[in-house]
Design a protein around this motif. Structure first.
Motif, PDB file in Angstrom:
ATOM      1  N   MET A   1       0.770  -1.131   0.170  1.00 40.73           N
ATOM      2  CA  MET A   1       0.070  -0.049  -0.218  1.00 40.73           C
ATOM      3  C   MET A   1       0.898   0.906   0.059  1.00 40.73           C
ATOM      4  O   MET A   1       1.913   1.238   0.625  1.00 40.73           O
ATOM      5  CB  MET A   1      -1.005   0.073   1.137  1.00 40.73           C
ATOM      6  CG  MET A   1      -1.801   1.137   1.345  1.00 40.73           C
ATOM      7  SD  MET A   1      -2.900   1.254   2.777  1.00 40.73           S
ATOM      8  CE  MET A   1      -1.641   1.800   4.005  1.00 40.73           C
ATOM      9  N   ARG A   2       0.547   2.360  -0.653  1.00 42.48           N
ATOM     10  CA  ARG A   2       1.042   3.599  -0.813  1.00 42.48           C
ATOM     11  C   ARG A   2       0.091   4.708  -0.384  1.00 42.48           C
ATOM     12  O   ARG A   2      -0.901   4.658  -1.184  1.00 42.48           O
ATOM     13  CB  ARG A   2       1.843   3.692  -2.030  1.00 42.48           C
ATOM     14  CG  ARG A   2       2.508   4.927  -2.323  1.00 42.48           C
ATOM     15  CD  ARG A   2       3.388   4.956  -3.605  1.00 42.48           C
ATOM     16  NE  ARG A   2       4.031   6.181  -4.097  1.00 42.48           N
ATOM     17  CZ  ARG A   2       4.394   6.633  -5.046  1.00 42.48           C
ATOM     18  NH1 ARG A   2       4.193   5.890  -6.148  1.00 42.48           N
ATOM     19  NH2 ARG A   2       5.190   7.748  -5.173  1.00 42.48           N
ATOM     20  N   LEU A   3       0.643   5.471   0.260  1.00 38.13           N
ATOM     21  CA  LEU A   3      -0.068   6.694   0.451  1.00 38.13           C
ATOM     22  C   LEU A   3       0.794   8.139   0.215  1.00 38.13           C
ATOM     23  O   LEU A   3       1.627   8.089   0.275  1.00 38.13           O
ATOM     24  CB  LEU A   3      -0.425   6.917   2.108  1.00 38.13           C
ATOM     25  CG  LEU A   3      -1.557   5.974   2.657  1.00 38.13           C
ATOM     26  CD1 LEU A   3      -1.340   6.283   4.141  1.00 38.13           C
ATOM     27  CD2 LEU A   3      -2.841   6.307   2.339  1.00 38.13           C
ATOM     28  N   TYR A   4      -0.238   8.875  -0.390  1.00 36.35           N
ATOM     29  CA  TYR A   4       0.587  10.366  -0.948  1.00 36.35           C
ATOM     30  C   TYR A   4      -0.597  11.458  -1.134  1.00 36.35           C
ATOM     31  O   TYR A   4      -1.576  11.052  -1.344  1.00 36.35           O
ATOM     32  CB  TYR A   4       1.421  10.321  -2.299  1.00 36.35           C
ATOM     33  CG  TYR A   4       0.710   9.561  -3.068  1.00 36.35           C
ATOM     34  CD1 TYR A   4       0.114  10.420  -4.476  1.00 36.35           C
ATOM     35  CD2 TYR A   4       0.772   8.107  -3.478  1.00 36.35           C
ATOM     36  CE1 TYR A   4      -0.345  10.056  -5.302  1.00 36.35           C
ATOM     37  CE2 TYR A   4       0.242   7.639  -4.609  1.00 36.35           C
ATOM     38  CZ  TYR A   4      -0.283   8.469  -5.489  1.00 36.35           C
ATOM     39  OH  TYR A   4      -0.782   7.910  -6.653  1.00 36.35           O
ATOM     40  N   PRO A   5      -0.345  12.588  -0.803  1.00 40.17           N
ATOM     41  CA  PRO A   5      -1.250  13.836  -0.948  1.00 40.17           C
ATOM     42  C   PRO A   5      -1.947  14.054  -2.427  1.00 40.17           C
ATOM     43  O   PRO A   5      -1.275  13.745  -3.239  1.00 40.17           O
ATOM     44  CB  PRO A   5      -0.582  14.991  -0.179  1.00 40.17           C
ATOM     45  CG  PRO A   5       0.663  14.603  -0.866  1.00 40.17           C
ATOM     46  CD  PRO A   5       1.116  13.285  -0.668  1.00 40.17           C
ATOM     47  N   THR A   6      -3.146  14.435  -2.272  1.00 42.32           N
ATOM     48  CA  THR A   6      -3.737  14.923  -3.741  1.00 42.32           C
ATOM     49  C   THR A   6      -3.340  16.139  -3.854  1.00 42.32           C
ATOM     50  O   THR A   6      -2.904  17.007  -3.085  1.00 42.32           O
ATOM     51  CB  THR A   6      -5.081  14.612  -3.565  1.00 42.32           C
ATOM     52  OG1 THR A   6      -5.940  15.323  -2.511  1.00 42.32           O
ATOM     53  CG2 THR A   6      -5.589  13.079  -3.297  1.00 42.32           C
ATOM     54  N   ARG A   7      -3.977  16.664  -5.115  1.00 44.15           N
ATOM     55  CA  ARG A   7      -3.679  18.079  -5.339  1.00 44.15           C
ATOM     56  C   ARG A   7      -4.342  19.090  -4.309  1.00 44.15           C
ATOM     57  O   ARG A   7      -3.882  20.147  -3.772  1.00 44.15           O
ATOM     58  CB  ARG A   7      -4.107  18.545  -6.763  1.00 44.15           C
ATOM     59  CG  ARG A   7      -3.150  17.939  -8.019  1.00 44.15           C
ATOM     60  CD  ARG A   7      -3.450  18.335  -9.199  1.00 44.15           C
ATOM     61  NE  ARG A   7      -2.662  17.839 -10.044  1.00 44.15           N
ATOM     62  CZ  ARG A   7      -2.815  18.110 -11.383  1.00 44.15           C
ATOM     63  NH1 ARG A   7      -3.991  18.802 -12.066  1.00 44.15           N
ATOM     64  NH2 ARG A   7      -2.062  17.354 -12.422  1.00 44.15           N
ATOM     65  N   ARG A   8      -5.479  18.439  -3.891  1.00 39.11           N
ATOM     66  CA  ARG A   8      -6.210  19.319  -3.064  1.00 39.11           C
ATOM     67  C   ARG A   8      -5.586  19.553  -1.814  1.00 39.11           C
ATOM     68  O   ARG A   8      -5.690  20.617  -1.096  1.00 39.11           O
ATOM     69  CB  ARG A   8      -7.754  18.432  -2.694  1.00 39.11           C
ATOM     70  CG  ARG A   8      -8.564  19.406  -1.714  1.00 39.11           C
ATOM     71  CD  ARG A   8     -10.130  18.545  -1.672  1.00 39.11           C
ATOM     72  NE  ARG A   8     -10.678  18.489  -2.801  1.00 39.11           N
ATOM     73  CZ  ARG A   8     -11.917  17.943  -2.943  1.00 39.11           C
ATOM     74  NH1 ARG A   8     -12.352  17.316  -2.096  1.00 39.11           N
ATOM     75  NH2 ARG A   8     -12.447  17.796  -3.937  1.00 39.11           N
ATOM     76  N   ALA A   9      -5.032  18.308  -1.199  1.00 40.84           N
ATOM     77  CA  ALA A   9      -4.395  18.526  -0.036  1.00 40.84           C
ATOM     78  C   ALA A   9      -2.754  19.418  -0.158  1.00 40.84           C
ATOM     79  O   ALA A   9      -2.944  20.398   0.935  1.00 40.84           O
ATOM     80  CB  ALA A   9      -3.718  17.355   0.491  1.00 40.84           C
ATOM     81  N   ILE A  10      -2.129  19.537  -1.125  1.00 40.78           N
ATOM     82  CA  ILE A  10      -1.233  20.393  -1.393  1.00 40.78           C
ATOM     83  C   ILE A  10      -1.721  21.638  -1.438  1.00 40.78           C
ATOM     84  O   ILE A  10      -1.181  22.697  -0.714  1.00 40.78           O
ATOM     85  CB  ILE A  10      -0.289  19.939  -2.810  1.00 40.78           C
ATOM     86  CG1 ILE A  10       0.086  18.499  -2.511  1.00 40.78           C
ATOM     87  CG2 ILE A  10       0.680  20.956  -3.052  1.00 40.78           C
ATOM     88  CD1 ILE A  10       0.749  18.024  -3.844  1.00 40.78           C
ATOM     89  N   GLY A  11      -2.716  22.017  -2.056  1.00 43.27           N
ATOM     90  CA  GLY A  11      -3.489  23.366  -2.218  1.00 43.27           C
ATOM     91  C   GLY A  11      -3.887  24.028  -0.940  1.00 43.27           C
ATOM     92  O   GLY A  11      -3.819  24.894  -0.473  1.00 43.27           O
TER      93      GLY A  11
END
Length: 437
Positions: A1-11
Motif C-alpha cells: 500500500m502507498r499513501l500520498y497527498p492529492t492536489r487538494r491537500a497540497i493546495g
C-alpha cells in the motif's frame, strides 16, 4: 500500500502559508498559527486515509489474450472489486514492456456496488514476448486529500506473433476462388500438371488438351486430363540482418517478409506441397524440416514468431551454404532479403548463383518507396535536386543487382510491403504452372 497527498491537500497546505505569514506579521506572538495550520492539514489527511477504503479489501484481476498479432490490437481488461467500503471511482493503469503499448495508459473507472472493469487495448510494437509487468490502482479518500494506491505484479506474458489474422483473411479470399488447384473435383490442365486420364472432348474444354493420336484411334475427339503436381518442397529463407530489421514507415521489412511467407506457406500446405522455414543473419537461426498438410501451419507460425530482430550484417555465404546443405532434393527456395549497393550485394549474388545450380530461386525484393518518393518529388529548393539525383543513382544501382540476378536465372518478385503477399503467391503459382520446380 502507498499513501500520498492529492492536489487538494497540497493546495490546502499552500493556502495556509500566506495566511499564517500575514497573521505573524500583524501579531508576532501568534507565529505558532503556521504550525497549527500544518498540523490541522496533516490531521485531515490522516482522517481521510482512515475513512477511505482499505487497499487490503481490493481485488484486482487481470485478463489478457495469449497471443497478439502485429497491427492487430488485443483486448485486455482489469477487474476491480472491493470488499466492504468502496470508493465511487478509482484509477487503473497497466505497465508493459517495450514490445507492447497499453492504450489508454491510465483511465478512471466508476464502480457499481464495489465492482468495475476497465478495458485496455494492447498494441504490439515488435514481435517477441510482451509482458504485462504491473497493475496499479489508486483512489481518493472521502475528503479528497489522500491517494491510496495498490500495486500488483502479475508478470503476464503475451506472445506477439506476425499478423496471422491478415494472412487468414487473404487466404480465405484466395481459396474462395474455384480455380485454385482442385479444391473442387476439377483438374487443372496445361503446363505444370501430371497426366491423369483421357476423357471425351466437350465444348468449352481447352483445344490444346486434345490428344490427336488417341482421337484418331477412337474416331472421336479425346482430351487429356491433368492433375496438379504436389509434394514439391518450398523453402522460405528469411534474412533477419541489419537492413531487414531496420525500422521503416510501415514497420521492419522482416515483419513484412514473415507475413508474406506465412501466406505462401498456408497456400502451399493447402495445395499439397511441403514447406520449410529458414532464417539467418550473421549465422543461421531458425531452421525447420519440411512439413506437409494444413495442420502443420501452426508449427510454421510458431517458428516464424520466434524469429528475432538483428543488428548484425548478414553472412550470405554461411547462411545460404548451410541452407543448401540441408536440402536433399530440388526445391523452390524463396529468399527474402535486402541490399544497399552492388558492392555489398556481391557475395549475395555469388551464393544465390551457386544455389540456383540445383534449385529454383524466387528472389523477393522490396521496392524502396522512400527513394522513389525523393525522385518523384517536385523540387522546392536546391537541396531537393541533390537528393533526387542521389536517390536516382541508388535506384539504378538496385536495378543493376536485380538485373544480374535475373540473368543468372532467378525469378524476381519486387513489390511494396502491402502487396508483397499476393505478388509472391502469384509468382509461386506461376512457377508451378510452368513446371519449373
Amino acid at each position: 500500500m502507498r499513501l500520498y497527498p492529492t492536489r487538494r491537500a497540497i493546495g490546502l497546505a499552500a493556502f495556509g502559508a500566506p495566511v499564517a505569514l500575514a497573521v505573524a506579521l500583524a501579531t508576532p506572538q501568534l507565529w505558532g498559527a503556521a504550525a497549527a495550520w500544518i498540523l490541522m492539514t496533516a490531521g485531515l489527511m490522516l482522517a481521510d486515509a482512515l475513512l477511505a477504503a482499505r487497499p487490503s479489501g481490493l481485488g484486482l484481476k487481470l485478463v489478457t489474450p495469449q497471443v497478439v498479432g502485429l497491427s492487430r490490437p488485443g483486448e485486455a481488461s482489469v477487474e476491480a472489486s472491493f470488499k466492504g467500503v468502496a470508493p465511487r471511482e478509482i484509477e487503473v493503469a497497466v505497465g508493459v514492456n517495450a514490445r507492447l503499448a497499453a492504450i489508454p495508459i491510465r483511465q478512471a473507472l466508476k464502480l457499481n456496488a464495489g465492482w468495475g472493469r476497465a478495458d485496455v487495448a494492447l498494441v504490439a510494437q515488435r514481435r517477441g514476448e510482451g509482458r504485462l509487468e504491473k497493475v496499479w490502482a489508486r483512489w481518493r479518500g472521502p475528503l479528497g486529500l489522500v491517494w491510496l494506491q495498490r500495486t500488483e505484479a502479475p508478470d503476464r506474458i503475451v506472445a506477439i506473433t506476425p499478423d496471422v489474422e491478415r494472412v487468414k483473411e487473404q487466404a480465405l479470399r484466395l481459396f474462395s476462388r474455384d480455380a485454385l488447384f482442385g479444391l473442387k473435383a476439377q483438374m487443372e490442365t496445361g503446363e505444370g500438371g501430371d497426366f491423369h486420364a483421357l476423357r471425351d472432348f466437350q465444348t468449352g474444354m481447352d483445344p490444346r488438351a486434345i490428344d490427336w493420336k488417341q482421337s484418331g484411334r477412337h474416331a472421336k475427339l479425346v482430351a487429356r486430363e491433368f492433375r496438379t503436381e504436389r509434394n514439391h518442397h518450398v523453402i522460405l529463407a528469411i534474412d533477419t540482418g541489419r537492413l531487414m530489421s531496420a525500422p521503416t514507415a510501415v514497420g521492419p521489412r522482416v515483419d513484412q517478409s514473415i507475413n508474406a511467407a506465412l501466406l505462401l506457406a498456408f497456400a502451399a500446405l493447402k495445395i499439397g506441397d511441403r514447406v520449410g522455414l529458414f532464417a539467418f543473419d550473421a549465422k543461421p537461426g531458425v531452421a525447420s524440416g519440411v512439413v506437409a498438410g494444413a495442420p502443420a501451419f501452426p508449427l510454421i507460425q510458431r517458428l516464424a514468431a520466434g524469429i528475432e530482430y538483428s543488428t548484425e550484417e548478414t553472412n550470405f555465404t554461411l547462411g545460404l551454404t548451410t541452407l543448401a546443405g540441408r536440402l536433399d532434393r530440388r526445391a523452390l527456395v524463396v529468399i527474402f532479403t535486402d541490399f544497399a549497393d552492388p558492392t555489398s550485394a556481391e557475395l549475395m549474388i555469388e551464393n544465390v548463383g551457386r544455389l540456383m545450380r540445383t534449385h529454383l530461386v524466387l528472389f523477393v525484393a522490396f521496392r524502396d518507396e522512400e527513394l522513389e518518393a525523393l525522385v518523384d518529388a517536385e523540387p522546392a529548393e536546391p537541396d531537393d535536386v541533390s537528393r533526387a539525383v542521389i536517390a536516382a543513382g541508388l535506384l539504378r544501382q538496385r536495378e543493376i543487382v536485380i538485373g544480374r540476378l535475373q540473368r543468372l536465372g532467378a525469378r524476381l518478385v519486387e513489390a511494396r510491403g502491402d502487396d508483397l503477399g499476393m505478388s509472391l503467391l502469384n509468382a509461386y503459382l506461376d512457377a508451378k504452372r510452368r513446371e519449373l520446380i
